[in-house]
Design a protein around this motif. Structure first.
Motif, PDB file in Angstrom:
ATOM      1  N   ILE A  51      56.335  41.512  62.438  1.00  0.00           N
ATOM      2  CA  ILE A  51      54.920  41.284  62.685  1.00  0.00           C
ATOM      3  C   ILE A  51      54.274  40.830  61.384  1.00  0.00           C
ATOM      4  O   ILE A  51      54.482  41.450  60.333  1.00  0.00           O
ATOM      5  CB  ILE A  51      54.226  42.573  63.189  1.00  0.00           C
ATOM      6  N   GLU A  52      53.517  39.775  61.464  1.00  0.00           N
ATOM      7  CA  GLU A  52      52.790  39.270  60.304  1.00  0.00           C
ATOM      8  C   GLU A  52      51.294  39.468  60.528  1.00  0.00           C
ATOM      9  O   GLU A  52      50.799  39.320  61.646  1.00  0.00           O
ATOM     10  CB  GLU A  52      53.090  37.783  60.091  1.00  0.00           C
ATOM     11  N   TYR A  53      50.617  39.813  59.451  1.00  0.00           N
ATOM     12  CA  TYR A  53      49.181  40.036  59.515  1.00  0.00           C
ATOM     13  C   TYR A  53      48.468  39.024  58.639  1.00  0.00           C
ATOM     14  O   TYR A  53      48.969  38.617  57.607  1.00  0.00           O
ATOM     15  CB  TYR A  53      48.840  41.451  59.044  1.00  0.00           C
ATOM     16  N   GLY A  54      47.294  38.647  59.087  1.00  0.00           N
ATOM     17  CA  GLY A  54      46.479  37.710  58.327  1.00  0.00           C
ATOM     18  C   GLY A  54      45.315  38.417  57.663  1.00  0.00           C
ATOM     19  O   GLY A  54      45.406  39.582  57.280  1.00  0.00           O
ATOM     20  N   LYS A  55      44.231  37.706  57.584  1.00  0.00           N
ATOM     21  CA  LYS A  55      43.012  38.211  56.958  1.00  0.00           C
ATOM     22  C   LYS A  55      42.550  39.499  57.638  1.00  0.00           C
ATOM     23  O   LYS A  55      42.567  39.599  58.867  1.00  0.00           O
ATOM     24  CB  LYS A  55      41.936  37.138  57.061  1.00  0.00           C
ATOM     25  N   HIS A  56      42.138  40.446  56.824  1.00  0.00           N
ATOM     26  CA  HIS A  56      41.642  41.739  57.313  1.00  0.00           C
ATOM     27  C   HIS A  56      42.681  42.496  58.134  1.00  0.00           C
ATOM     28  O   HIS A  56      42.340  43.254  59.029  1.00  0.00           O
ATOM     29  CB  HIS A  56      40.351  41.578  58.121  1.00  0.00           C
ATOM     30  N   TRP A  57      43.960  42.285  57.844  1.00  0.00           N
ATOM     31  CA  TRP A  57      45.063  42.979  58.505  1.00  0.00           C
ATOM     32  C   TRP A  57      45.057  42.796  60.020  1.00  0.00           C
ATOM     33  O   TRP A  57      45.405  43.694  60.768  1.00  0.00           O
ATOM     34  CB  TRP A  57      45.088  44.463  58.134  1.00  0.00           C
ATOM     35  N   ARG A  58      44.643  41.631  60.462  1.00  0.00           N
ATOM     36  CA  ARG A  58      44.677  41.321  61.895  1.00  0.00           C
ATOM     37  C   ARG A  58      45.987  40.619  62.214  1.00  0.00           C
ATOM     38  O   ARG A  58      46.490  39.820  61.435  1.00  0.00           O
ATOM     39  CB  ARG A  58      43.497  40.435  62.279  1.00  0.00           C
TER      40      ARG A  58
END
Length: 95
Positions: A51-58
């Motif tokens: 799982i990859e997360y972007g901005k603000h851990w979304r």
């Protein structure tokens, strides 16, 4: 028949590349509506644990799909063909 041949070739290669090839085999079975039984529980969990997360851990579906495809592509067994792409088209961006 083609799918059966793919599975036989992939199973023969499992000892050499167990992690990603086992996941590829189980996910291909899942894609075709076959559960794979308890032997596939961990390999499927391995795939979905990427799982990859972007901005603000979304959750980032695009980055997750790319990472999962990269993992499947590490399987260098003969006969893999386009299975990684087919699997990832359906399950790559699933949270």
């Amino acid at each position: 028949m083609r799918a059966i041949l793919f599975f036989l070739v992939l199973v023969a290669a499992l000892p050499a590349c167990a992690g990603s090839c086992e996941t590829l085999l189980c996910m291909a079975g899942k894609l075709q509506g076959q559960g794979g039984g308890s032997d596939c529980t961990q390999p499927v969990a391995d795939y979905f644990s990427i799982i990859e997360y972007g901005k603000h851990w979304r959750f980032d579906p695009g980055a997750t799909a790319a990472a999962r495809l990269g993992y499947l592509n590490t399987c260098q067994a003969d006969g893999v063909g386009d299975w990684p792409l087919r699997i990832n088209a359906i399950y790559g961006a699933v949270e």
